[in-house]
Write a protein that holds these residues in place. Structure first.
Motif, PDB file in Angstrom:
ATOM      1  N   THR A 241      -2.871   9.433   7.010  1.00 15.75           N
ATOM      2  CA  THR A 241      -2.580   7.972   7.266  1.00 15.75           C
ATOM      3  C   THR A 241      -2.963   7.070   6.283  1.00 15.75           C
ATOM      4  O   THR A 241      -1.961   6.453   5.941  1.00 15.75           O
ATOM      5  N   GLU A 242      -4.131   7.344   5.472  1.00 21.57           N
ATOM      6  CA  GLU A 242      -4.622   6.416   4.661  1.00 21.57           C
ATOM      7  C   GLU A 242      -3.563   6.629   3.399  1.00 21.57           C
ATOM      8  O   GLU A 242      -2.929   5.530   2.735  1.00 21.57           O
ATOM      9  N   VAL A 243      -2.897   7.829   3.099  1.00 16.28           N
ATOM     10  CA  VAL A 243      -2.144   7.956   1.761  1.00 16.28           C
ATOM     11  C   VAL A 243      -0.718   7.516   2.253  1.00 16.28           C
ATOM     12  O   VAL A 243      -0.160   6.710   1.309  1.00 16.28           O
ATOM     13  N   THR A 244      -0.374   7.763   3.476  1.00 17.48           N
ATOM     14  CA  THR A 244       1.205   7.351   3.959  1.00 17.48           C
ATOM     15  C   THR A 244       1.166   5.672   3.627  1.00 17.48           C
ATOM     16  O   THR A 244       2.232   5.095   3.489  1.00 17.48           O
ATOM     17  N   ASP A 245       0.098   5.115   4.407  1.00 16.09           N
ATOM     18  CA  ASP A 245       0.089   3.280   4.346  1.00 16.09           C
ATOM     19  C   ASP A 245       0.353   2.877   2.814  1.00 16.09           C
ATOM     20  O   ASP A 245       0.787   2.155   2.734  1.00 16.09           O
ATOM     21  N   ALA A 246      -0.751   3.706   1.934  1.00 13.13           N
ATOM     22  CA  ALA A 246      -0.466   3.165   0.584  1.00 13.13           C
ATOM     23  C   ALA A 246       0.798   3.492  -0.132  1.00 13.13           C
ATOM     24  O   ALA A 246       1.350   2.701  -0.698  1.00 13.13           O
ATOM     25  N   ASN A 252       7.708  -0.446  -0.586  1.00 14.08           N
ATOM     26  CA  ASN A 252       8.215  -1.565  -0.075  1.00 14.08           C
ATOM     27  C   ASN A 252       8.281  -2.500  -1.302  1.00 14.08           C
ATOM     28  O   ASN A 252       9.299  -3.425  -1.381  1.00 14.08           O
ATOM     29  N   ARG A 253       7.520  -2.734  -1.935  1.00 14.16           N
ATOM     30  CA  ARG A 253       7.236  -3.697  -3.430  1.00 14.16           C
ATOM     31  C   ARG A 253       8.265  -3.273  -4.135  1.00 14.16           C
ATOM     32  O   ARG A 253       8.908  -4.260  -4.891  1.00 14.16           O
ATOM     33  N   ALA A 254       8.596  -2.114  -4.355  1.00 11.09           N
ATOM     34  CA  ALA A 254       9.612  -1.651  -5.233  1.00 11.09           C
ATOM     35  C   ALA A 254      11.021  -1.598  -4.747  1.00 11.09           C
ATOM     36  O   ALA A 254      12.041  -1.336  -5.402  1.00 11.09           O
ATOM     37  N   GLY A 255      11.210  -1.825  -3.303  1.00 17.07           N
ATOM     38  CA  GLY A 255      12.549  -2.097  -2.780  1.00 17.07           C
ATOM     39  C   GLY A 255      13.213  -0.686  -2.514  1.00 17.07           C
ATOM     40  O   GLY A 255      14.246  -0.433  -2.284  1.00 17.07           O
ATOM     41  N   ILE A 256      12.296   0.522  -2.228  1.00 20.49           N
ATOM     42  CA  ILE A 256      12.623   1.756  -1.888  1.00 20.49           C
ATOM     43  C   ILE A 256      12.712   1.919  -0.283  1.00 20.49           C
ATOM     44  O   ILE A 256      11.660   1.910   0.285  1.00 20.49           O
ATOM     45  N   ASP A 257      13.654   2.346   0.231  1.00 19.03           N
ATOM     46  CA  ASP A 257      13.640   2.295   1.669  1.00 19.03           C
ATOM     47  C   ASP A 257      13.382   4.048   2.058  1.00 19.03           C
ATOM     48  O   ASP A 257      14.038   4.721   1.787  1.00 19.03           O
ATOM     49  N   ALA A 258      12.086   4.182   2.393  1.00 21.96           N
ATOM     50  CA  ALA A 258      11.657   5.451   2.571  1.00 21.96           C
ATOM     51  C   ALA A 258      11.011   5.758   3.970  1.00 21.96           C
ATOM     52  O   ALA A 258      10.541   5.069   4.425  1.00 21.96           O
ATOM     53  N   GLU A 259      11.200   7.088   4.470  1.00 18.08           N
ATOM     54  CA  GLU A 259      10.554   7.567   5.566  1.00 18.08           C
ATOM     55  C   GLU A 259       9.459   8.474   5.120  1.00 18.08           C
ATOM     56  O   GLU A 259       9.653   9.504   4.645  1.00 18.08           O
ATOM     57  N   VAL A 290       2.327  15.482   2.386  1.00 19.68           N
ATOM     58  CA  VAL A 290       3.224  14.364   2.546  1.00 19.68           C
ATOM     59  C   VAL A 290       4.588  14.571   2.168  1.00 19.68           C
ATOM     60  O   VAL A 290       4.788  15.125   1.166  1.00 19.68           O
ATOM     61  N   ARG A 291       5.719  14.223   3.175  1.00 15.84           N
ATOM     62  CA  ARG A 291       6.916  14.354   2.846  1.00 15.84           C
ATOM     63  C   ARG A 291       7.612  13.088   2.923  1.00 15.84           C
ATOM     64  O   ARG A 291       7.466  11.959   3.750  1.00 15.84           O
ATOM     65  N   VAL A 292       8.391  12.612   1.724  1.00 17.68           N
ATOM     66  CA  VAL A 292       9.041  11.406   1.591  1.00 17.68           C
ATOM     67  C   VAL A 292      10.780  11.514   1.491  1.00 17.68           C
ATOM     68  O   VAL A 292      11.017  12.405   0.925  1.00 17.68           O
ATOM     69  N   LEU A 293      11.298  10.889   2.330  1.00 20.50           N
ATOM     70  CA  LEU A 293      12.659  10.869   2.409  1.00 20.50           C
ATOM     71  C   LEU A 293      13.334   9.642   2.212  1.00 20.50           C
ATOM     72  O   LEU A 293      12.732   8.581   2.491  1.00 20.50           O
ATOM     73  N   VAL A 294      14.401   9.726   1.315  1.00 17.27           N
ATOM     74  CA  VAL A 294      14.867   8.477   0.619  1.00 17.27           C
ATOM     75  C   VAL A 294      16.492   8.913   0.720  1.00 17.27           C
ATOM     76  O   VAL A 294      17.012   9.559   0.792  1.00 17.27           O
ATOM     77  N   ALA A 302      12.622   7.688  -8.527  1.00 21.38           N
ATOM     78  CA  ALA A 302      11.687   6.404  -8.627  1.00 21.38           C
ATOM     79  C   ALA A 302      10.525   6.401  -7.807  1.00 21.38           C
ATOM     80  O   ALA A 302       9.768   5.960  -8.280  1.00 21.38           O
ATOM     81  N   ALA A 303      10.543   7.136  -6.521  1.00 21.90           N
ATOM     82  CA  ALA A 303       9.311   7.379  -5.895  1.00 21.90           C
ATOM     83  C   ALA A 303       8.448   8.217  -6.509  1.00 21.90           C
ATOM     84  O   ALA A 303       7.193   8.008  -6.326  1.00 21.90           O
ATOM     85  N   LEU A 304       8.835   9.289  -7.245  1.00 22.65           N
ATOM     86  CA  LEU A 304       8.115  10.153  -7.884  1.00 22.65           C
ATOM     87  C   LEU A 304       7.314   9.343  -9.007  1.00 22.65           C
ATOM     88  O   LEU A 304       6.130   9.502  -9.198  1.00 22.65           O
ATOM     89  N   GLY A 305       7.916   8.462  -9.598  1.00 24.64           N
ATOM     90  CA  GLY A 305       7.383   7.716 -10.705  1.00 24.64           C
ATOM     91  C   GLY A 305       6.229   6.865  -9.924  1.00 24.64           C
ATOM     92  O   GLY A 305       5.121   6.792 -10.656  1.00 24.64           O
TER      93      GLY A 305
END
Length: 678
Positions: A241-246, A252-259, A290-294, A302-305
């Motif tokens: 939860t701590e990691v996903t919140d970060a 959001n700041r970078a404008g990436i719409d991610a699940e 953690v899994r990130v979907l974009v 961009a998310a990897l960076g």
């Protein structure tokens, strides 16, 4: 993981509420032909009621009617069409001979009947024996069973998917069955259906089939890992939860719409990684994942960076499966980082479409419209079906089925592939660990048979050199060259792919029977003598391995159809001297699972030289043999040295490999086992 978790609502007569059940299915996939689906459900219900009235049910405590509904729900989650749903409902009544296929054809049409007939043909594999070392046996009846299965899959991949759903229901249902039945079903599922689900890219089913098989084949290991996971669940969930919140704040700041969500790792995959890498549970870092979907591929990078800017990257733990997809089409970015509290965790990043592919495989784009597959998915689908055709062609050519489970596991179940170049620059996809000899047999059977050497990156290398991704491979051949029996010896590492080994077995089978018998006899006698096994029970071994007589055993060993390791494993089952490999290892030649440690004494005679003891102990350490004591003596008259070492081991095959490597070592005259004590 595909699993039915909610109870159905029932009508007063005990049948399932059709409307509610259909609504659940349509929450996964849009279906047509509702009236025909209802008709199939009602027919299945009435057939079962007749069987109950006649006290002639298929299996006590198991409802064939409800099994069909459960199969249908699994297939709906995999996005299959109405025809597949109807077939799943009707399958059990026809399989149990309570409903004739001709009656189905008359009432539901040719398309439904043909698809159902394909699933029935595939059921032939249930009748093959997967419990023995030879996995699927030798006789022609079993060959025909496997041919039917493969032909059915090639004609219509829905057949394989329906059968996977049926086997999923079967292994869920055996939880209340006897131990023998649980193990039999689990072995079949582990050997055949979990690897098939992986090859078709259906992660949802693969994880469940592996975990349930593992639960019944190795209950203690399963319970141990499950309890460790459960004990630390609260702490892990807090951390994720701590990691996903970060991550969410920075995206959001970078404008990436991610699940973003936490990813559960299956119990079997944890155990497999612990065994493969010799790790403790605490060292398995991707339990925290953690899994990130974009939406788009560019968002992945961009998310990897952002991830790599936030936390320190673990060296050599980044994999770009988007640029270099796995053999089953899987695409994703994998990276491991040191996150908050200095804890290591894994992050997977991929698009929503890639996630559908990873979870549903061929089903992700499975859209039937007048019998035609979605053209946008034609290439990927053709690739999977082409693999199935290759397996079928292989069995046609070999005239046997002894390696089907191995082909499925090794060619499909591994996560590791290498990509090498031909001299013309074409890319060849091989399993990790492949050699130039494997490459030669991949190119053509005759190229393999006449292979005399190889160049890798314009440098001469031995034929057992392990190829790496990016290598450019050139095979040297001569018409005078023929296969060497050394190529069959696993510890020498010449032929590591199922295809190469199968071609070698085929070639040696064509040699005179007397020659194969003599070589097999000599090879076994030498191996038993070297390992201090006296009075080997050859007749019992031959019978257990399906050979007609002792000569048949020697011939099979001489051709490579039965390996020396398999013979020795069976010998130890008959006369336990050392603890053999684990349940899964019994069908994998190099299986190395922990067992009760035993001590063995090794004698080595060698030409004395500097560094000899270091080289010997290095080999033992590489095979996880722990040295308890060493006694050495040098004879200056003939410059020889003798050593006696007591070692602790947990696997017979590790000792056999160690002796092989010691005998190959420069200056070693002989290395053999003297005895064993508990």
């Amino acid at each position: 993981m595909v699993q039915v978790r909610e109870e159905y609502s029932f009508n007063t007569d005990g049948s399932v509420n059709f409307e509610q059940w259909l609504n659940r299915l349509e929450s996964y996939v849009s279906l047509d032909r509702h009236d025909v689906i209802r008709q199939a459900c009602e027919l299945s219900w009435h057939v079962e009621q007749q069987a109950i009235a006649a006290r002639n049910t298929w299996s006590p405590g198991v409802s064939s009617y409800r099994t069909g509904l459960e199969m249908a729900e699994i297939l709906a989650q995999l996005h299959l069409d109405s025809e597949a749903i109807i077939v799943s409902v009707l399958y059990r009544p026809v399989r149990e001979s309570r409903l004739e296929l001709d009656a189905v054809r008359e009432e539901f049409g040719d398309a439904i009947a043909t698809l159902l007939e394909g699933v029935l043909r595939m059921a032939a594999i249930n009748e093959t024996d997967t419990s023995k070392t030879r996995v699927l046996g030798q006789n022609q009846d079993q060959v025909e069973n496997v041919r039917k299965m493969l032909l059915a899959m090639v004609d219509d991949v829905r057949v394989a998917l329906i059968k996977l759903a049926e086997r999923t229901c079967a292994i869920r249902a055996v939880k209340n069955a006897g131990d023998e039945k649980r193990r039999r079903v689990a072995r079949e599922v582990f050997d055949i259906y979990a690897p098939l689900a992986h090859r078709l890219g259906i992660g949802q089913l693969k994880w469940e089939l592996e975990d349930l098989s593992f639960r019944y084949l190795q209950p203690e290991n399963y319970k141990g890992i499950a309890s460790l996971i459960d004990e630390r669940r609260v702490d892990r969930e807090r951390y994720i939860t701590e990691v996903t919140d970060a991550l969410r704040r920075h995206f959001n700041r970078a404008g990436i719409d991610a699940e973003i969500n936490g990813r559960a790792k299956s119990i079997y995959s944890i155990w497999r990684k612990m065994q493969r890498k010799q790790l403790d549970f605490n060292q398995i870092y991707d339990i925290r994942a953690v899994r990130v979907l974009v939406p788009e591929i560019r968002d992945c990078y961009a998310a990897l960076g952002i991830v790599h800017n936030l936390w320190r990257v673990i060296p050599n733990e980044f994999d770009d499966y988007i640029a270099n997809p796995k053999e089953n089409g899987y695409q994703s970015l994998h990276t491991a980082v040191i996150g908050p509290e200095q804890k290591v965790f894994e992050i997977q990043i991929r698009t929503f479409a890639m996630d559908d592919d990873a979870e549903l495989g061929v089903c992700a784009h499975w859209r039937y419209k007048e019998g035609i597959i979605d053209p946008d998915y034609r290439d990927g689908f053709d690739g999977k079906i082409e693999w199935l055709r290759q397996v079928l062609a292989w069995h046609d050519e070999m005239g046997m089925v002894g390696g089907l489970a191995e082909q499925l596991r090794n060619d499909a179940g591994t996560d590791d592939r290498i990509y090498v170049f031909t001299p013309e620059g074409h890319v060849v996809d091989l399993m990790a660990g492949a050699t130039p000899l494997d490459f030669a047999y991949y190119v053509h059977t005759e190229v393999g048979h006449h292979c005399s050497g190889a160049r890798v990156n314009e440098r001469l290398v031995p034929l057992n050199y392990r190829l790496q991704t990016g290598d450019r491979v050139e095979v040297l051949s001569s018409e005078l060259n023929v296969p060497s029996r050394d190529w069959l010896k696993p510890h020498l590492g010449y032929a590591n792919t199922p295809r190469a080994r199968a071609k070698l077995v085929q070639w040696f089978k064509a040699r005179p029977r007397e020659e194969n018998e003599e070589f097999g006899r000599h090879w076994l006698e030498r191996e038993f003598r070297r390992l201090a096994i006296e009075d080997a029970p050859y007749e019992d071994i031959a019978r257990r391995l399906g050979c007609r007589n002792l000569e048949g055993l020697f011939v099979s060993v001489g051709t490579g159809a039965i390996t020396v390791n398999e013979v020795i494993d069976v010998a130890h089952q008959i006369q336990p001297v050392l603890v053999s490999s684990d349940l899964f290892g019994s069908v994998q030649e190099s299986g190395e699972a922990p067992a009760t440690p035993v001590n063995a004494e090794i004698e080595i005679i060698a030409h004395d030289r500097a560094g000899l003891l270091r080289d010997v102990t290095t080999i033992l350490a590489n095979e996880s043999l722990y040295v308890l004591s060493i006694a050495t003596r040098s004879d200056k008259r003939d410059s020889t040295a003798s050593m006696r070492l007591e070692v602790e081991l947990t696997s017979f095959n590790s000792l056999a490999r160690a002796l092989d490597h010691l005998n190959d070592l420069d200056s070693i005259i002989e290395a053999r086992r003297l005895g064993v004590s508990r």
